[in-house]
Design a protein around this motif. Structure first.
Motif, PDB file in Angstrom:
ATOM      1  N   PRO A  29       0.789  -1.040   0.094  1.00 33.17           N
ATOM      2  CA  PRO A  29      -0.026  -0.027   0.083  1.00 33.17           C
ATOM      3  C   PRO A  29       0.862   1.187  -0.037  1.00 33.17           C
ATOM      4  O   PRO A  29       1.887   1.235   0.779  1.00 33.17           O
ATOM      5  CB  PRO A  29      -0.765   0.029   1.306  1.00 33.17           C
ATOM      6  N   GLY A  68      -3.454   0.839   3.431  1.00 33.41           N
ATOM      7  CA  GLY A  68      -4.042   0.780   2.376  1.00 33.41           C
ATOM      8  C   GLY A  68      -5.185   1.747   2.531  1.00 33.41           C
ATOM      9  O   GLY A  68      -5.613   2.055   3.539  1.00 33.41           O
ATOM     10  N   PRO A  98      -6.077   7.023  -0.989  1.00 32.80           N
ATOM     11  CA  PRO A  98      -4.949   6.573  -1.694  1.00 32.80           C
ATOM     12  C   PRO A  98      -3.649   7.411  -1.961  1.00 32.80           C
ATOM     13  O   PRO A  98      -3.772   8.659  -2.164  1.00 32.80           O
ATOM     14  CB  PRO A  98      -5.484   5.889  -3.078  1.00 32.80           C
ATOM     15  N   GLU A 134      -4.317   2.269  -6.618  1.00 33.33           N
ATOM     16  CA  GLU A 134      -4.347   1.606  -5.462  1.00 33.33           C
ATOM     17  C   GLU A 134      -5.547   1.242  -4.756  1.00 33.33           C
ATOM     18  O   GLU A 134      -6.018   0.347  -4.056  1.00 33.33           O
ATOM     19  CB  GLU A 134      -3.628   2.855  -4.478  1.00 33.33           C
ATOM     20  N   LYS A 137      -6.384  -2.154  -6.187  1.00 33.15           N
ATOM     21  CA  LYS A 137      -5.802  -3.137  -5.064  1.00 33.15           C
ATOM     22  C   LYS A 137      -6.293  -3.363  -3.923  1.00 33.15           C
ATOM     23  O   LYS A 137      -6.426  -4.368  -3.216  1.00 33.15           O
ATOM     24  CB  LYS A 137      -4.327  -2.789  -4.685  1.00 33.15           C
ATOM     25  N   SER A 138      -6.727  -2.306  -3.288  1.00 38.67           N
ATOM     26  CA  SER A 138      -7.329  -2.305  -1.978  1.00 38.67           C
ATOM     27  C   SER A 138      -8.881  -3.043  -2.195  1.00 38.67           C
ATOM     28  O   SER A 138      -8.988  -4.069  -1.195  1.00 38.67           O
ATOM     29  CB  SER A 138      -7.516  -1.038  -1.406  1.00 38.67           C
TER      30      SER A 138
END
Length: 151
Positions: A29, A68, A98, A134, A137-138
Protein backbone atom coordinates in the motif's frame (compact mmCIF):
# COMPACT_ATOMS: atom_id res chain seq x y z
CA UNK A 1 38.30 -17.63 -11.36
CA UNK A 2 37.84 -16.44 -7.75
CA UNK A 3 37.74 -12.80 -8.92
CA UNK A 4 34.99 -13.69 -11.38
CA UNK A 5 32.93 -15.37 -8.63
CA UNK A 6 33.42 -12.38 -6.34
CA UNK A 7 32.18 -10.01 -9.06
CA UNK A 8 29.20 -12.25 -9.79
CA UNK A 9 28.37 -12.54 -6.09
CA UNK A 10 28.61 -8.78 -5.72
CA UNK A 11 26.26 -8.26 -8.66
CA UNK A 12 23.76 -10.70 -7.14
CA UNK A 13 24.03 -9.03 -3.76
CA UNK A 14 23.10 -5.73 -5.39
CA UNK A 15 20.52 -7.05 -7.89
CA UNK A 16 18.42 -9.25 -5.58
CA UNK A 17 17.45 -6.51 -3.08
CA UNK A 18 16.75 -4.11 -5.95
CA UNK A 19 14.43 -6.64 -7.63
CA UNK A 20 12.66 -7.35 -4.36
CA UNK A 21 12.18 -3.63 -3.72
CA UNK A 22 10.63 -3.11 -7.17
CA UNK A 23 8.37 -6.14 -6.72
CA UNK A 24 7.26 -4.89 -3.30
CA UNK A 25 6.30 -1.52 -4.78
CA UNK A 26 3.71 -3.24 -6.95
CA UNK A 27 1.94 -4.86 -4.01
CA UNK A 28 2.56 -2.62 -1.00
CA UNK A 29 0.00 0.00 0.00
CA UNK A 30 1.26 3.44 -0.80
CA UNK A 31 -0.39 5.45 1.94
CA UNK A 32 1.36 6.10 5.23
CA UNK A 33 0.56 7.23 8.77
CA UNK A 34 3.47 9.12 10.35
CA UNK A 35 3.40 10.24 13.99
CA UNK A 36 6.66 12.19 14.11
CA UNK A 37 6.45 15.96 14.52
CA UNK A 38 9.03 18.71 14.57
CA UNK A 39 9.70 20.25 18.03
CA UNK A 40 8.65 23.71 16.79
CA UNK A 41 5.18 22.38 15.98
CA UNK A 42 4.79 20.99 19.51
CA UNK A 43 5.74 24.28 21.17
CA UNK A 44 3.53 26.51 19.04
CA UNK A 45 0.30 24.53 18.92
CA UNK A 46 0.28 22.25 21.99
CA UNK A 47 0.65 19.43 19.47
CA UNK A 48 2.67 16.35 20.33
CA UNK A 49 3.88 13.37 18.38
CA UNK A 50 1.90 10.14 18.40
CA UNK A 51 2.59 6.46 17.94
CA UNK A 52 0.21 4.35 15.90
CA UNK A 53 0.02 1.20 18.02
CA UNK A 54 -2.30 -0.78 15.77
CA UNK A 55 -4.24 -0.52 12.55
CA UNK A 56 -7.31 -2.78 12.38
CA UNK A 57 -5.84 -4.93 15.18
CA UNK A 58 -2.43 -5.32 13.48
CA UNK A 59 0.22 -4.24 16.01
CA UNK A 60 3.57 -2.79 14.92
CA UNK A 61 6.12 -0.22 16.07
CA UNK A 62 7.00 0.76 12.49
CA UNK A 63 6.83 4.49 11.80
CA UNK A 64 5.66 5.57 9.29
CA UNK A 65 3.10 2.78 8.99
CA UNK A 66 2.06 1.70 5.48
CA UNK A 67 -1.70 1.33 5.09
CA UNK A 68 -4.16 0.74 2.26
CA UNK A 69 -6.90 3.23 1.40
CA UNK A 70 -10.25 3.07 3.17
CA UNK A 71 -11.67 3.27 6.69
CA UNK A 72 -9.40 1.91 9.43
CA UNK A 73 -9.56 1.56 13.19
CA UNK A 74 -6.43 3.06 14.77
CA UNK A 75 -5.18 2.68 18.31
CA UNK A 76 -2.92 5.66 18.96
CA UNK A 77 -0.86 6.80 21.94
CA UNK A 78 0.28 10.38 22.45
CA UNK A 79 3.51 11.66 23.92
CA UNK A 80 2.77 13.05 27.39
CA UNK A 81 2.52 16.80 27.85
CA UNK A 82 4.53 18.59 30.53
CA UNK A 83 1.93 18.01 33.23
CA UNK A 84 0.24 14.91 31.81
CA UNK A 85 1.43 11.48 32.89
CA UNK A 86 0.17 8.01 32.02
CA UNK A 87 -1.78 9.11 28.97
CA UNK A 88 -3.96 6.21 27.82
CA UNK A 89 -4.08 5.15 24.14
CA UNK A 90 -7.24 6.09 22.26
CA UNK A 91 -9.13 4.42 19.40
CA UNK A 92 -10.12 6.35 16.28
CA UNK A 93 -11.79 5.58 12.97
CA UNK A 94 -9.66 7.12 10.24
CA UNK A 95 -10.34 7.46 6.49
CA UNK A 96 -7.18 6.94 4.43
CA UNK A 97 -7.00 8.29 0.90
CA UNK A 98 -4.86 6.43 -1.64
CA UNK A 99 -1.29 7.63 -2.25
CA UNK A 100 -1.24 9.96 0.76
CA UNK A 101 1.20 10.39 3.65
CA UNK A 102 -0.49 11.70 6.80
CA UNK A 103 1.48 13.45 9.54
CA UNK A 104 -0.55 12.84 12.69
CA UNK A 105 -0.37 14.63 16.02
CA UNK A 106 -2.01 14.79 19.42
CA UNK A 107 -3.57 18.20 19.98
CA UNK A 108 -4.09 19.30 23.59
CA UNK A 109 -5.96 22.34 24.88
CA UNK A 110 -2.84 23.24 26.91
CA UNK A 111 0.58 21.81 27.76
CA UNK A 112 -0.78 20.61 31.10
CA UNK A 113 -3.88 18.85 29.71
CA UNK A 114 -3.93 15.05 29.74
CA UNK A 115 -6.79 14.81 27.22
CA UNK A 116 -6.02 15.05 23.52
CA UNK A 117 -7.55 14.71 20.08
CA UNK A 118 -5.98 13.15 17.00
CA UNK A 119 -5.15 15.74 14.37
CA UNK A 120 -3.79 15.65 10.84
CA UNK A 121 -0.99 18.19 10.99
CA UNK A 122 -0.09 17.81 7.34
CA UNK A 123 -0.55 15.49 4.41
CA UNK A 124 1.24 15.08 1.13
CA UNK A 125 0.92 13.02 -2.04
CA UNK A 126 3.17 9.98 -2.36
CA UNK A 127 5.17 10.42 -5.56
CA UNK A 128 5.02 7.74 -8.22
CA UNK A 129 1.70 6.43 -6.96
CA UNK A 130 -1.51 6.03 -8.98
CA UNK A 131 -4.61 6.52 -6.76
CA UNK A 132 -6.87 4.52 -9.12
CA UNK A 133 -4.52 1.51 -9.01
CA UNK A 134 -4.24 1.71 -5.22
CA UNK A 135 -8.05 1.74 -4.86
CA UNK A 136 -8.33 -1.25 -7.20
CA UNK A 137 -5.68 -3.18 -5.22
CA UNK A 138 -7.44 -2.34 -1.97
CA UNK A 139 -10.83 -3.54 -3.27
CA UNK A 140 -9.30 -6.76 -4.63
CA UNK A 141 -7.60 -7.42 -1.28
CA UNK A 142 -10.83 -6.82 0.67
CA UNK A 143 -12.76 -9.17 -1.65
CA UNK A 144 -10.16 -11.93 -1.28
CA UNK A 145 -10.45 -11.80 2.52
CA UNK A 146 -14.20 -12.51 2.58
CA UNK A 147 -15.17 -15.89 4.04
CA UNK A 148 -18.27 -17.65 2.64
CA UNK A 149 -21.16 -17.57 5.07
CA UNK A 150 -19.99 -14.42 6.85
CA UNK A 151 -21.15 -10.89 6.19
Amino acid sequence: MRALLNKTGLKLAIAVPAILAVAACGTAPLSYLDGRLQPVSRMENNTYSVRVISIDGDYSLQNPRPVGPGLHTLVVSAAPGRGARNVDPQTFTFAVEPCTRYFLGAKRSSKMAAGWDLSVEDKEAVSGCDPAKELAKSKAEQTSQLVPGQS
